[in-house]
Design a protein around this motif. Structure first.
Motif, PDB file in Angstrom:
ATOM      1  N   ALA A 187       0.856  -1.106  -0.019  1.00 39.92           N
ATOM      2  CA  ALA A 187       0.083  -0.037   0.037  1.00 39.92           C
ATOM      3  C   ALA A 187       0.810   1.366   0.143  1.00 39.92           C
ATOM      4  CB  ALA A 187      -0.865   0.049   1.211  1.00 39.92           C
ATOM      5  N   ALA A 188       2.006   1.320   0.718  1.00 41.78           N
ATOM      6  CA  ALA A 188       2.706   2.392   0.835  1.00 41.78           C
ATOM      7  C   ALA A 188       3.259   2.772  -0.692  1.00 41.78           C
ATOM      8  CB  ALA A 188       3.755   2.524   1.834  1.00 41.78           C
ATOM      9  N   VAL A 189       3.697   1.996  -1.424  1.00 45.67           N
ATOM     10  CA  VAL A 189       4.455   2.057  -2.681  1.00 45.67           C
ATOM     11  C   VAL A 189       3.278   2.430  -3.679  1.00 45.67           C
ATOM     12  CG1 VAL A 189       5.878   1.166  -4.441  1.00 45.67           C
ATOM     13  CG2 VAL A 189       6.356   0.621  -2.221  1.00 45.67           C
ATOM     14  N   ILE A 190       2.010   1.703  -3.599  1.00 45.30           N
ATOM     15  CA  ILE A 190       1.125   2.009  -4.543  1.00 45.30           C
ATOM     16  C   ILE A 190       0.574   3.544  -4.026  1.00 45.30           C
ATOM     17  CG2 ILE A 190      -1.295   1.551  -5.139  1.00 45.30           C
ATOM     18  CD1 ILE A 190       0.573  -0.210  -6.473  1.00 45.30           C
ATOM     19  N   TYR A 191       0.622   4.032  -2.753  1.00 45.92           N
ATOM     20  CA  TYR A 191       0.312   5.437  -2.838  1.00 45.92           C
ATOM     21  C   TYR A 191       1.347   6.432  -3.133  1.00 45.92           C
ATOM     22  CZ  TYR A 191      -0.436   9.817  -0.057  1.00 45.92           C
ATOM     23  OH  TYR A 191      -0.468  11.016   0.073  1.00 45.92           O
ATOM     24  N   GLN A 192       2.602   6.016  -3.102  1.00 47.05           N
ATOM     25  CA  GLN A 192       3.687   6.722  -3.651  1.00 47.05           C
ATOM     26  C   GLN A 192       3.338   6.811  -5.263  1.00 47.05           C
ATOM     27  OE1 GLN A 192       7.533   4.768  -2.127  1.00 47.05           O
ATOM     28  NE2 GLN A 192       8.179   6.820  -2.733  1.00 47.05           N
ATOM     29  N   LEU A 193       3.178   5.844  -5.840  1.00 42.54           N
ATOM     30  CA  LEU A 193       2.908   5.981  -7.344  1.00 42.54           C
ATOM     31  C   LEU A 193       1.652   6.585  -7.773  1.00 42.54           C
ATOM     32  CD1 LEU A 193       3.610   2.109  -7.969  1.00 42.54           C
ATOM     33  CD2 LEU A 193       4.846   3.876  -9.197  1.00 42.54           C
ATOM     34  N   ARG A 194       0.710   6.453  -6.979  1.00 41.39           N
ATOM     35  CA  ARG A 194      -0.609   6.945  -7.384  1.00 41.39           C
ATOM     36  C   ARG A 194      -0.849   8.498  -6.603  1.00 41.39           C
ATOM     37  NH1 ARG A 194      -4.173   4.199 -10.987  1.00 41.39           N
ATOM     38  NH2 ARG A 194      -2.829   2.704 -11.671  1.00 41.39           N
ATOM     39  N   SER A 195       0.039   8.916  -5.921  1.00 45.62           N
ATOM     40  CA  SER A 195      -0.187  10.219  -5.401  1.00 45.62           C
ATOM     41  C   SER A 195       0.567  11.333  -5.935  1.00 45.62           C
ATOM     42  CB  SER A 195       0.059  10.462  -3.918  1.00 45.62           C
ATOM     43  OG  SER A 195       1.586  10.079  -3.681  1.00 45.62           O
ATOM     44  N   ASP A 196       1.418  10.987  -6.902  1.00 39.79           N
ATOM     45  CA  ASP A 196       2.191  12.024  -7.683  1.00 39.79           C
ATOM     46  C   ASP A 196       1.453  12.829  -8.741  1.00 39.79           C
ATOM     47  OD1 ASP A 196       3.926  12.755 -10.229  1.00 39.79           O
ATOM     48  OD2 ASP A 196       5.443  12.069  -8.717  1.00 39.79           O
ATOM     49  N   ILE A 197       1.717  13.784  -8.270  1.00 42.82           N
ATOM     50  CA  ILE A 197       0.495  15.065  -9.005  1.00 42.82           C
ATOM     51  C   ILE A 197       0.967  14.876 -10.550  1.00 42.82           C
ATOM     52  CG2 ILE A 197       0.132  17.509  -9.147  1.00 42.82           C
ATOM     53  CD1 ILE A 197       0.193  17.550  -6.344  1.00 42.82           C
TER      54      ILE A 197
ATOM     55  N   GLN B 214      14.244  -9.709  -8.125  1.00 40.58           N
ATOM     56  CA  GLN B 214      14.156 -11.003  -8.002  1.00 40.58           C
ATOM     57  C   GLN B 214      14.640 -11.341  -6.281  1.00 40.58           C
ATOM     58  OE1 GLN B 214      15.641 -14.224 -10.328  1.00 40.58           O
ATOM     59  NE2 GLN B 214      14.313 -13.100 -12.295  1.00 40.58           N
ATOM     60  N   ASP B 215      15.483 -10.690  -5.956  1.00 40.62           N
ATOM     61  CA  ASP B 215      16.279 -10.944  -4.664  1.00 40.62           C
ATOM     62  C   ASP B 215      15.297 -10.281  -3.445  1.00 40.62           C
ATOM     63  OD1 ASP B 215      16.903  -8.272  -5.248  1.00 40.62           O
ATOM     64  OD2 ASP B 215      18.668  -8.618  -4.731  1.00 40.62           O
ATOM     65  N   THR B 216      14.190  -9.593  -3.818  1.00 46.09           N
ATOM     66  CA  THR B 216      13.443  -8.734  -2.657  1.00 46.09           C
ATOM     67  C   THR B 216      11.917  -8.824  -3.062  1.00 46.09           C
ATOM     68  OG1 THR B 216      13.300  -6.709  -1.580  1.00 46.09           O
ATOM     69  CG2 THR B 216      14.029  -6.529  -3.940  1.00 46.09           C
ATOM     70  N   GLU B 217      11.312  -8.477  -2.055  1.00 43.46           N
ATOM     71  CA  GLU B 217       9.822  -8.305  -2.283  1.00 43.46           C
ATOM     72  C   GLU B 217       9.334  -6.739  -2.696  1.00 43.46           C
ATOM     73  OE1 GLU B 217       6.830 -10.701  -2.217  1.00 43.46           O
ATOM     74  OE2 GLU B 217       8.510 -11.708  -2.857  1.00 43.46           O
ATOM     75  N   ALA B 218      10.167  -6.107  -2.327  1.00 47.73           N
ATOM     76  CA  ALA B 218      10.076  -4.610  -2.060  1.00 47.73           C
ATOM     77  C   ALA B 218       9.494  -4.061  -3.571  1.00 47.73           C
ATOM     78  CB  ALA B 218      11.196  -3.758  -1.959  1.00 47.73           C
ATOM     79  N   LEU B 219       8.427  -3.537  -3.754  1.00 48.96           N
ATOM     80  CA  LEU B 219       7.655  -3.267  -4.892  1.00 48.96           C
ATOM     81  C   LEU B 219       8.391  -1.958  -5.575  1.00 48.96           C
ATOM     82  CD1 LEU B 219       4.897  -4.067  -6.528  1.00 48.96           C
ATOM     83  CD2 LEU B 219       3.953  -2.139  -5.135  1.00 48.96           C
ATOM     84  N   ILE B 220       8.694  -1.919  -6.733  1.00 50.61           N
ATOM     85  CA  ILE B 220       9.117  -0.736  -7.387  1.00 50.61           C
ATOM     86  C   ILE B 220       8.300  -0.209  -8.513  1.00 50.61           C
ATOM     87  CG2 ILE B 220      11.497  -1.296  -7.044  1.00 50.61           C
ATOM     88  CD1 ILE B 220      11.625  -2.099  -9.905  1.00 50.61           C
ATOM     89  N   GLY B 221       7.347  -0.799  -8.976  1.00 46.91           N
ATOM     90  CA  GLY B 221       6.356  -0.275  -9.856  1.00 46.91           C
ATOM     91  C   GLY B 221       5.176  -1.366 -10.143  1.00 46.91           C
ATOM     92  N   ALA B 222       4.520  -1.247 -11.284  1.00 47.67           N
ATOM     93  CA  ALA B 222       3.373  -2.198 -11.511  1.00 47.67           C
ATOM     94  C   ALA B 222       3.399  -2.228 -13.072  1.00 47.67           C
ATOM     95  CB  ALA B 222       2.219  -1.650 -10.826  1.00 47.67           C
ATOM     96  N   ILE B 223       2.390  -3.103 -13.551  1.00 49.99           N
ATOM     97  CA  ILE B 223       2.043  -3.137 -15.183  1.00 49.99           C
ATOM     98  C   ILE B 223       0.878  -4.033 -15.002  1.00 49.99           C
ATOM     99  CG2 ILE B 223       3.832  -5.246 -15.464  1.00 49.99           C
ATOM    100  CD1 ILE B 223       4.200  -4.075 -18.232  1.00 49.99           C
TER     101      ILE B 223
ATOM    102  N   PHE C 112      13.516   4.447 -10.035  1.00 49.20           N
ATOM    103  CA  PHE C 112      13.788   3.469 -10.918  1.00 49.20           C
ATOM    104  C   PHE C 112      13.466   3.662 -12.608  1.00 49.20           C
ATOM    105  CE2 PHE C 112      12.998   1.831  -6.645  1.00 49.20           C
ATOM    106  CZ  PHE C 112      13.977   1.263  -6.410  1.00 49.20           C
ATOM    107  N   GLN C 113      13.155   4.704 -12.804  1.00 51.54           N
ATOM    108  CA  GLN C 113      12.817   5.071 -14.345  1.00 51.54           C
ATOM    109  C   GLN C 113      14.347   5.197 -15.105  1.00 51.54           C
ATOM    110  OE1 GLN C 113      10.371   8.549 -14.305  1.00 51.54           O
ATOM    111  NE2 GLN C 113       8.672   7.382 -13.151  1.00 51.54           N
ATOM    112  N   ASN C 114      14.320   5.018 -16.321  1.00 56.47           N
ATOM    113  CA  ASN C 114      15.529   5.253 -17.149  1.00 56.47           C
ATOM    114  C   ASN C 114      16.536   4.407 -16.854  1.00 56.47           C
ATOM    115  OD1 ASN C 114      14.116   7.470 -18.719  1.00 56.47           O
ATOM    116  ND2 ASN C 114      14.434   8.678 -16.706  1.00 56.47           N
ATOM    117  N   LYS C 115      16.172   3.070 -16.546  1.00 54.85           N
ATOM    118  CA  LYS C 115      17.257   1.990 -16.237  1.00 54.85           C
ATOM    119  C   LYS C 115      17.107   0.811 -16.928  1.00 54.85           C
ATOM    120  CE  LYS C 115      17.855   3.807 -11.291  1.00 54.85           C
ATOM    121  NZ  LYS C 115      18.962   4.538 -11.305  1.00 54.85           N
TER     122      LYS C 115
END
Length: 181
Positions: free
Chosen positions: A27-37, A78-87, A109-112
């Motif tokens: 939820a915290a990462v989804i909030y980060q992704l979805r709260s960006d103006i 692969q080595d972590t459960e930490a969410l960095i994005g979604a598709i 994590f963009q442009n990588k």
């Protein structure tokens, strides 16, 4: 295109990433992704204003997956459960045999090359497993990174008669990738 059946969640992997089911722990990462103006402006969506909206969103995605109306993956190394994005693949049009792809990454994590790798995997799933004949994408004309990614992956700008579900969003482009023959 076959009627989707996501009763068994289709986790996917690439050389570096796991595409997995969302959990309420995201939820915290989804909030980060979805709260960006700025992201909200480019996608025509209203930005989230509370963490509760992220929990509600995750539950709504779960319900859509259970109803076979979309498939939504969280992206993690692969080595972590930490969410960095979604598709996701959504807006299934069974008679026309098309699906829509949508994606987002945290800014750091963009442009990588991450989304290029993940998008290839999801496109293959859409064509090979779902049997789609075409995959649509609707980037903003003000998001050159997304446009460049789609073009790099073989998407072509589509004729004007293709409409986005958010057709009222100014500057929304239509890109299409046809299944390999």
């Amino acid at each position: 295109m076959r009627q989707p059946d996501f009763s068994v969640f289709p986790a996917l992997t690439t050389s570096r990433f796991v595409l997995r089911k969302l959990s309420l722990d995201d939820a915290a990462v989804i909030y980060q992704l979805r709260s960006d103006i700025e992201v909200a402006r480019l996608t025509g969506k209203k930005p989230f204003t509370s963490l509760d909206e992220a929990f509600t969103y995750i539950n709504r995605i779960e319900n859509l997956i259970n109803a076979n109306e979309c498939i939504f993956w969280g992206i993690a190394y692969q080595d972590t459960e930490a969410l960095i994005g979604a598709i996701c693949l959504w807006n299934f049009d069974l008679p026309e045999e098309t699906v829509e792809v949508g994606y987002e990454l945290l800014p750091q994590f963009q442009n990588k090359g991450i989304m290029a790798e993940v998008l290839s995997c999801v496109v293959a799933y859409g064509f090979d497993t779902m049997g789609a004949k075409a995959i649509m994408a609707f980037p903003s004309s003000e998001n050159p990174g997304s446009v460049k990614l789609l073009e790099k992956k073989g998407f072509k700008q589509a004729p004007d008669h293709y409409k986005h579900t958010h057709a009222d969003v100014a500057g929304m482009l239509t890109y299409i990738l046809s299944a390999p023959t």
